[in-house]
Design an enzyme around this catalytic site. Structure first.
Site, PDB file in Angstrom:
ATOM      1  N   GLU A   1     -57.204 -31.213 -72.785  1.00 25.29           N
ATOM      2  CA  GLU A   1     -57.233 -32.551 -73.367  1.00 25.29           C
ATOM      3  C   GLU A   1     -58.212 -33.493 -72.677  1.00 25.29           C
ATOM      4  O   GLU A   1     -58.455 -34.595 -73.182  1.00 25.29           O
ATOM      5  CB  GLU A   1     -55.825 -33.175 -73.322  1.00 25.29           C
ATOM      6  CG  GLU A   1     -54.816 -32.476 -74.215  1.00 25.29           C
ATOM      7  CD  GLU A   1     -54.063 -31.344 -73.542  1.00 25.29           C
ATOM      8  OE1 GLU A   1     -52.942 -31.050 -73.959  1.00 25.29           O
ATOM      9  OE2 GLU A   1     -54.630 -30.730 -72.586  1.00 25.29           O
TER      10      GLU A   1
ATOM     11  N   LYS B   1     -34.453 -28.548 -60.759  1.00 21.87           N
ATOM     12  CA  LYS B   1     -33.453 -29.508 -60.297  1.00 21.87           C
ATOM     13  C   LYS B   1     -32.207 -28.733 -59.923  1.00 21.87           C
ATOM     14  O   LYS B   1     -31.460 -28.259 -60.783  1.00 21.87           O
ATOM     15  CB  LYS B   1     -33.147 -30.561 -61.351  1.00 21.87           C
ATOM     16  CG  LYS B   1     -32.456 -31.791 -60.760  1.00 21.87           C
ATOM     17  CD  LYS B   1     -32.462 -32.966 -61.713  1.00 21.87           C
ATOM     18  CE  LYS B   1     -32.031 -34.246 -61.005  1.00 21.87           C
ATOM     19  NZ  LYS B   1     -32.074 -35.417 -61.917  1.00 21.87           N
TER      20      LYS B   1
ATOM     21  N   TRP C   1     -34.648 -32.262 -56.550  1.00 17.51           N
ATOM     22  CA  TRP C   1     -35.858 -31.670 -57.126  1.00 17.51           C
ATOM     23  C   TRP C   1     -36.499 -30.679 -56.151  1.00 17.51           C
ATOM     24  O   TRP C   1     -36.575 -30.934 -54.951  1.00 17.51           O
ATOM     25  CB  TRP C   1     -36.879 -32.754 -57.479  1.00 17.51           C
ATOM     26  CG  TRP C   1     -36.485 -33.594 -58.659  1.00 17.51           C
ATOM     27  CD1 TRP C   1     -36.112 -34.899 -58.642  1.00 17.51           C
ATOM     28  CD2 TRP C   1     -36.423 -33.187 -60.035  1.00 17.51           C
ATOM     29  NE1 TRP C   1     -35.810 -35.333 -59.912  1.00 17.51           N
ATOM     30  CE2 TRP C   1     -35.995 -34.303 -60.787  1.00 17.51           C
ATOM     31  CE3 TRP C   1     -36.675 -31.983 -60.693  1.00 17.51           C
ATOM     32  CZ2 TRP C   1     -35.826 -34.258 -62.161  1.00 17.51           C
ATOM     33  CZ3 TRP C   1     -36.503 -31.950 -62.066  1.00 17.51           C
ATOM     34  CH2 TRP C   1     -36.084 -33.064 -62.773  1.00 17.51           C
TER      35      TRP C   1
END
Length: 552
Positions: free
Chosen positions: A332, A442, A447
């Site tokens: 992108e 998680k 995390w």
């Protein structure tokens, strides 16, 4: 009040004006086989690119028409990089490694009218026609002649078309915002998403790469373009090399790691760009060679797709004084977002400090803005090296939307592209990618970064490849699973756990289980295929995955 400047358009073929006048005798070299190379000059390249444009116009290509390619890195494919957009066509480079259904999806979505294909791709193209390609009207084989085939449309030989075309045919000037090329994402989730590049975006990207001091794409370079030309336009290296007059080396069809080693030795290659896995394979090819290999001309090795390990960086530096660096990009963004450069103010740091910096994704490239956004509050995070969030970017070469795809609404937020990557930025501006948002683990509410674990595992001397994925866990909801290719057959899971604890990881970060495999599954662009690994575990459990992925 407006400035009093000419309104010259930034067009890809405008790069040819400079190249043909300043670097006409410099060469484009393509590997044909062991010790065998095709060579010609940028002067001849320009003539053939114009012949191709003229031939395609004769076939009926009109402005805005999409022309697909199914081809390896070689000189004819490079000619299409300029011949197709030079006549306002849109070059759609189709990923050779996508599944047939995904290739068909991208061809149908792009509505390619013509395909330029290598001879070895013809059986695959025939299979695509059996699946149904309603938009394709003709195929051009990138060779001297048309071999026997089963295609239901007219098939032309590339060299026959060029032989009767006009090398003096001119590429006109038109709006720089005109579409020049189209690429599709590699579809790690869902269908591939189409990105349409403008001439302006690609010229600006090439100029940004050309001015980068560490990449140093100068006329003196002999640059080996290993990154596939069907992936993000070869990371825009072909355009940058042409702009600067560097000798461009293309590895041809079906290259192996041993071929890359031979090319570097044969041609005195000074710079190279490839996926991280290729860098590791080159190292292993040198180590396993039955004779001493000399890669000492290789000053710069740009490894992308994921962060190269410190172990690979140190091996190339210690063995050949080669500087391994990385960038961060995506389809992108045409594609570069960041590129590593060591600031002069940080050069006096310790080796460990500098290696830590080298394992960041580097600094934002010119003309690009980046920010870290809290995914819950939407608030921009400070550049403190600790505040983690989603990366958002914008620039003159960032996609403003996907091609005819409703997923645009999930990715474009207030004029910024949400990259899907998670990380932080330190006070010096170095971007540190922690994970793809979908790959973060998680566990028990905490995390865990799979990238941090992978980098640490690769530091172990008995590990050749390593990746980490999250798998379901009844107690903690998710736990990390290590997937490892061992270079030492005596390596055990206990060894790896002790290694990670010794590297300072909290105990809850350390995987409970490791799968030892012969090869880590990879995506169509050479990245570790975490989606495939998670799928195997989801279907068969860890025990079943161990059986399916067990070393042969």
């Amino acid at each position: 009040m407006q400035g009093l400047m000419f309104d010259s358009q930034l067009l890809l073929h405008s790069l040819l004006w400079r190249t043909e006048r300043l670097f006409a005798e410099k060469q484009i070299i393509t590997r044909l086989g062991p010790g065998e190379y095709h060579r010609y000059t940028y002067r001849d390249f320009g003539k053939r690119a114009r012949r191709l444009g003229d031939a395609l116009r004769t076939l009926g290509v009109e402005p805005g028409d999409r022309v697909g390619t199914l081809a390896w890195n070689h000189w004819r494919h490079l000619e299409a990089y300029f011949g197709v957009p030079g006549i306002q066509g849109v070059l759609h480079t189709i990923n050779l490694r996508l599944s047939p259904s995904q290739q068909k999806f991208t061809i149908d979505k792009a509505e390619d009218r013509f395909l330029l294909v290598d001879t070895d791709q013809l059986p695959g193209v025939a299979a695509l026609f059996e699946l149904g390609l309603s938009s394709v009207e003709a195929v051009v084989v990138l060779d001297d002649a048309v071999p026997a085939h089963d295609l239901p449309v007219p098939v032309h030989a590339y060299e026959d078309l060029l032989a009767v075309a006009d090398e003096d045919a001119q590429f006109s000037e038109f709006d720089e915002k005109t579409a020049s090329a189209m690429c599709f994402t590699s579809a790690t989730t869902g269908d591939p998403k189409g990105v349409v590049y403008s001439h302006r975006a690609m010229v600006l990207q090439a100029m940004c790469l050309a001015m980068h001091d560490k990449l140093n794409m100068a006329e003196r370079q002999i640059w080996l373009e290993v990154a596939p030309m069907f992936h993000c336009n070869g990371w825009n290296i072909p355009h940058t090399a042409l702009l600067q007059g560097a000798t461009l080396v293309l590895p041809g069809a079906h290259p192996t790691p041993g071929d890359y080693v031979d090319i570097i030795e044969d041609l005195g290659v000074t710079g190279m760009n490839a996926a991280v896995t290729i860098g590791t394979m080159i190292r292993d090819a040198v180590r396993s060679s039955d004779r001493e290999r000399d890669l000492s001309t290789l000053d710069t090795l740009w490894l992308g797709g994921q962060a190269p390990s410190k172990a690979v960086m140190k091996w190339f530096r210690d063995t050949y004084d080669t500087e391994v660096m990385q960038g961060y990009g995506m389809t992108e963004n045409s594609p570069q977002i960041c590129f590593f450069a060591l600031k002069s103010t940080l050069e006096d740091g310790s080796d460990d400090e500098i290696y830590s910096l080298r394992q960041t994704q580097g600094l934002p490239i010119p003309l690009l803005q980046i920010k870290v956004v809290d995914p819950v509050t939407g608030e921009e995070q400070p550049w403190d090296g600790e505040s983690i969030g989603d990366f958002h970017v914008r620039s003159p070469f960032t996609a403003s939307e996907y091609y005819r795809d409703e997923r645009t609404k999930d990715s474009i937020v207030d004029g910024w592209l949400r990259t899907g990557d998670v990380g932080c930025i330190d006070p010096e501006g170095y971007v540190l990618l922690k994970d793809r948002s979908k790959d973060l683990i998680k566990s028990g509410g905490e995390w865990i970064s799979t990238i941090d674990l992978e980098n640490a595992l690769m530091l172990h001397g008995g590990v050749a490849e390593a990746t980490v994925v999250g798998i379901s866990d009844e107690k903690w909801l998710e736990r990390p699973l290590g997937v490892v290719v061992a270079s030492d057959p005596a390596l055990t899971a206990e060894d790896l756990r002790a290694h990670l604890l010794g590297e300072g990881f909290a105990k809850f970060w350390v995987p409970d289980e490791f799968l030892f495999v012969s090869e880590v599954p990879k995506t169509s662009v050479g990245k570790f295929d975490k989606k495939a690994i998670r799928g195997v575990v989801a279907d068969d459990g860890v025990a079943g995955a161990r059986e399916r992925l067990l070393p042969s």
